[in-house]
Write an enzyme that holds these catalytic residues in place. Structure first.
Site, PDB file in Angstrom:
ATOM      1  N   HIS A   1      58.324   8.209 -37.892  1.00 41.47           N
ATOM      2  CA  HIS A   1      57.663   9.353 -37.252  1.00 41.47           C
ATOM      3  C   HIS A   1      56.164   9.097 -37.336  1.00 41.47           C
ATOM      4  O   HIS A   1      55.610   8.963 -38.427  1.00 41.47           O
ATOM      5  CB  HIS A   1      58.036  10.667 -37.943  1.00 41.47           C
ATOM      6  CG  HIS A   1      57.397  11.846 -37.271  1.00 41.47           C
ATOM      7  ND1 HIS A   1      57.981  12.510 -36.217  1.00 41.47           N
ATOM      8  CD2 HIS A   1      56.195  12.431 -37.466  1.00 41.47           C
ATOM      9  CE1 HIS A   1      57.169  13.467 -35.799  1.00 41.47           C
ATOM     10  NE2 HIS A   1      56.081  13.447 -36.550  1.00 41.47           N
ATOM     11  N   CYS A   2      55.511   9.001 -36.181  1.00 39.62           N
ATOM     12  CA  CYS A   2      54.085   8.653 -36.142  1.00 39.62           C
ATOM     13  C   CYS A   2      53.226   9.912 -36.021  1.00 39.62           C
ATOM     14  O   CYS A   2      53.315  10.640 -35.029  1.00 39.62           O
ATOM     15  CB  CYS A   2      53.817   7.712 -34.962  1.00 39.62           C
ATOM     16  SG  CYS A   2      52.083   7.242 -34.849  1.00 39.62           S
ATOM     17  N   LYS A   3      52.390  10.148 -37.047  1.00 44.50           N
ATOM     18  CA  LYS A   3      51.522  11.333 -37.028  1.00 44.50           C
ATOM     19  C   LYS A   3      50.414  11.191 -35.986  1.00 44.50           C
ATOM     20  O   LYS A   3      49.928  12.179 -35.454  1.00 44.50           O
ATOM     21  CB  LYS A   3      50.900  11.543 -38.413  1.00 44.50           C
ATOM     22  CG  LYS A   3      51.917  11.927 -39.466  1.00 44.50           C
ATOM     23  CD  LYS A   3      51.276  11.929 -40.841  1.00 44.50           C
ATOM     24  CE  LYS A   3      52.321  12.175 -41.908  1.00 44.50           C
ATOM     25  NZ  LYS A   3      51.780  11.958 -43.261  1.00 44.50           N
TER      26      LYS A   3
ATOM     27  N   CYS B   1      52.019   4.273 -40.566  1.00 44.03           N
ATOM     28  CA  CYS B   1      51.710   5.255 -39.534  1.00 44.03           C
ATOM     29  C   CYS B   1      52.287   6.600 -39.912  1.00 44.03           C
ATOM     30  O   CYS B   1      53.468   6.724 -40.080  1.00 44.03           O
ATOM     31  CB  CYS B   1      52.307   4.819 -38.209  1.00 44.03           C
ATOM     32  SG  CYS B   1      51.902   5.922 -36.868  1.00 44.03           S
TER      33      CYS B   1
END
Ligand SMILES: [Zn+2]
Ligand SMILES: [Zn+2]
Length: 272
Positions: free
Chosen positions: A151-153, A272
């Protein structure tokens, strides 16, 4: 750290410790509310880099270099903007989630007393659909993601098989843009101390006699300013570029490493 010895596939989405609880509604993509602060920082940095690059620093270059710089960084920047937008906008969910789930309905809360894991025998007890073997239920998006990577912030979206390459080329092209801007800035700084006349070759400078006066946003909207302002902007943008390139370069190397790792499919965590 042995990144390849850890499997992160079966993560339960309920709140544990300091982890934020999953949203009641599944998120569709990176534009779903709430926006993440990292995402806002990423777009603001992109905007600053674009304005500084095309509006301020490339116009300082000699005529022949200027058009090469406009072409190369313009092409890279356009490509980055496109793949970045696609990576954020794609819904990376499993096909059955996209087909059968109503995103407007609240998700059930995971009951650990009934099930040991959210996904068992390729059935998700929260999404209530069968999923593929490489799916994972993301706690931040509260839905099953196809070929889950992480899950990329920065995108505020999951990265899975549907948008992985858009994400990868977004990181690679951003790194290339930043590298081009750093080279441009270093050239300008060196010329400023060696031969500043080389930075004043644009015809507009024929009307400027004061050597401490510089023009920004050439050739369309020339704005006169003084040397300390130009140097201040240059140092700020150079620092921003170097920090961004270190972060992105780290991320890019990590994903290149994963692509070469024989157990890369289990290395679904990262910087990430
Ligand atoms: Zn699920
Ligand atoms: Zn997610």
């Amino acid at each position: 750290m042995d990144l390849c010895s850890r499997s992160w596939r079966w993560v339960v989405p309920e709140a544990e410790g300091k982890q934020a609880p999953p949203p009641r509604l599944s998120r569709v993509n990176g534009w779903s509310r709430p926006l993440h602060s990292f995402q806002v920082v990423a777009w603001a940095t992109l905007f600053i880099v674009a304005v500084a690059n095309f509006g301020i620093f490339i116009p300082f270059l000699p005529r022949s270099w200027k058009y090469i710089a406009y072409g190369v960084t313009g092409g890279l920047f356009s490509f980055h903007f496109l793949v970045h937008l696609i990576a954020v906008s794609i819904d990376p969910a499993e096909a059955n989630v996209r087909l059968k789930k109503n995103y407007l309905e609240p998700m059930p809360t995971f009951d650990r007393s009934k099930h040991a894991h959210v996904i068992q025998k390729q059935y998700c007890h929260l999404c209530e659909v069968t999923v593929s073997s490489k799916a994972k239920h993301c706690s931040a998006c509260n839905k099953c993601v196809s070929g889950f990577d992480h899950h990329c912030k920065w995108l505020n979206n999951c990265v899975g098989s549907r948008n992985y390459w858009y994400f990868f080329f977004s990181v690679a092209s951003a790194s290339a843009v930043l590298l081009c801007l750093i080279v441009t800035l270093l050239y300008i700084f060196i010329q400023f101390f060696i031969d500043p006349a080389e930075l004043r070759t644009h015809p507009y400078y024929k009307k400027v006699s004061n050597k401490n006066t510089w023009l920004l946003f050439l050739p369309l909207f020339p704005v006169k300013t003084k040397t300390p302002v130009v140097l201040g902007i240059g140092v700020f943008v150079l620092l921003l570029d170097v920090i961004s390139l270190l972060l992105l370069g780290h991320l890019l190397l990590f994903h290149l490493y994963l692509s070469m790792c024989p157990e890369a499919e289990d290395c679904s965590t990262g910087p990430c």
